[in-house]
Design an enzyme around this catalytic site. Sequence first.
Site, PDB file in Angstrom:
ATOM      1  N   LYS A 144       0.833  -1.207   0.000  1.00 40.92           N
ATOM      2  CA  LYS A 144       0.000   0.000   0.000  1.00 40.92           C
ATOM      3  C   LYS A 144       0.864   1.252   0.000  1.00 40.92           C
ATOM      4  O   LYS A 144       0.535   2.252  -0.654  1.00 40.92           O
ATOM      5  CB  LYS A 144      -0.927  -0.001   1.216  1.00 40.92           C
ATOM      6  CG  LYS A 144      -1.756   1.274   1.351  1.00 40.92           C
ATOM      7  CD  LYS A 144      -2.745   1.194   2.498  1.00 40.92           C
ATOM      8  CE  LYS A 144      -3.580   2.476   2.578  1.00 40.92           C
ATOM      9  NZ  LYS A 144      -4.637   2.389   3.606  1.00 40.92           N
ATOM     10  N   HIS A 297      -2.417 -32.363 -35.373  1.00 35.91           N
ATOM     11  CA  HIS A 297      -3.662 -31.615 -35.178  1.00 35.91           C
ATOM     12  C   HIS A 297      -4.476 -32.159 -34.002  1.00 35.91           C
ATOM     13  O   HIS A 297      -5.664 -32.446 -34.117  1.00 35.91           O
ATOM     14  CB  HIS A 297      -4.492 -31.607 -36.451  1.00 35.91           C
ATOM     15  CG  HIS A 297      -3.826 -30.902 -37.590  1.00 35.91           C
ATOM     16  ND1 HIS A 297      -3.248 -29.659 -37.468  1.00 35.91           N
ATOM     17  CD2 HIS A 297      -3.613 -31.283 -38.881  1.00 35.91           C
ATOM     18  CE1 HIS A 297      -2.721 -29.291 -38.632  1.00 35.91           C
ATOM     19  NE2 HIS A 297      -2.916 -30.266 -39.500  1.00 35.91           N
TER      20      HIS A 297
END
Length: 539
Positions: A144, A297
């Site tokens: 923060k 494939h």
Amino acid sequence: MQKNYSEKIYPIRYALISVYDKTGIIEFVTDLHKRNIKIIATEGTANLLIASGIPVLEVAKYTKFPEILNGRVKTLHPKIHGGILYRRGKDNYLIKDYKILPIDMIVVNFYPFEQKIFNKHCLVEDAIENLDIGGPTMLSSAAKNYEFVSIITKDTDYESILNELDANNNSLTLDTRLKLAIKAFKYLATYHNTIANYFNELTLPLYDHGEQNNSTITNNLPQTININFIKKQNMLYGENSHQSAAFYVQEFVDEKYSSNFSNLQGKTLSYNNMIDIDTALECLKEFVEPTCVIVKHANPCSVATSNSIYSAYSIAYKSDPISAFGGVIAFNCELDQYTVSLILECQFVEVIIVPSVTKTALKIISEKKKIRLILYNQWKNNIPKLDIKNINGGLLVQEHNSKTVDMNQLSVVTKIKPSKKELQDAMFCWKVSKFVKSNAIVCARDKTTIGIGAGQMSRIDAVKIANMKAKNAGLHTKNAVIASDAFFPFRDSIDFAATVMDVSCIIQPGGSIRDREIIEAANEHNIAMIFTNIRNFRH
């Protein structure tokens, strides 16, 4: 609106160290000390550093409050969080009045919650004791206040941090502090996601009630899924060259549980390469004997098991040399010079993936620099996997298809019983069918595929394609075995397999409303038929 902080130099005066994983920490803190940065540390870390000759102010002595509750409370104190959170230049009077030291850097990592729960014998109370409270709280405070405070959570950042301190008079740039804060927030989010997932799984209902067949359906999938992934590698491109793609891995997972592999040589992998590699590796997991899987494939186009990978590749390639062109070739044994020489002699290949490679084989393949040679770690099967697919509006999630069938679970439903050899080939076919797109038909003999029909809208077409593949390769299907990933809806596939292909055995899940008709067709053609009672759809 985002606040634009101006770049200011804030030399690091005090660094707070509290790490469970102490990899490299002595060397790093020694270097901080050499730069006149004062060290504050929690008890365990402080003892290690002091024993190494580094002056350390222990947290309990600084706060004048001991660590309590068996270490549950160490850093939860205003003098710690005030030193992290105060705004330099604005809250200085407060720091002075309460004699709070300015903590400009924190080096923190957490208790090993994830590693703890990987142990299947981990008790809930043990997991709870490995929940870190002070570390995440400090991390939140520092992130923060990143305008002034630097946060380090990974030992891999130590060297670059020291280099920047040298270049900037013991300070880090605002850009670096922001990047470190982002890393900290990600680390924090992943840690809390892991905890949430763990407790979520503990509270899963034993049964979710479904409407299918008006029965109760067991469903052990979590109510929420919290997973953080980080980019590991950019792909050459996506399914098509105009699409960007990358490979992501789950963050902070122990490497021994991840599917790591390394690219020894060749071009950057593409998205399609990765899909084919995954299919090949998943298929290989089914086999113990030397096996070759060739994928094209996203479908196995040929698979063979033999007494060596040289032999396995040779017969796999011959079963469909046309489809093998430009495919992915995977082995479950070390790649040797004879096998790699045969591959280069026979075909063009995109990717070869192996668990290891001999020096001679590596030298041979290095002359073909475009071929991607991939090493993979042997798999670990002790972690359940979820299959996740993105669709419009959300995600589809299912359990990974890890269901296996052994000989004792098979049901022979015809008058003709399969021979021992047919049973072996049937099991081989069945394992391969698991990785062929539905509708899937796999035809094999002698633990070698001789024809595969994949991704068809009708099962009879898949049977016909499998037969065509075998004929194109000059292979006969007489007395071969056929596996179907799902039941046969009509007897036409059985009639074709018998009259055109002359197969002797069929293995399938069963479960059709026409099962009796299908079995009668097999009996008419003197074909042995086996039911697995498990379906192998792969969409």
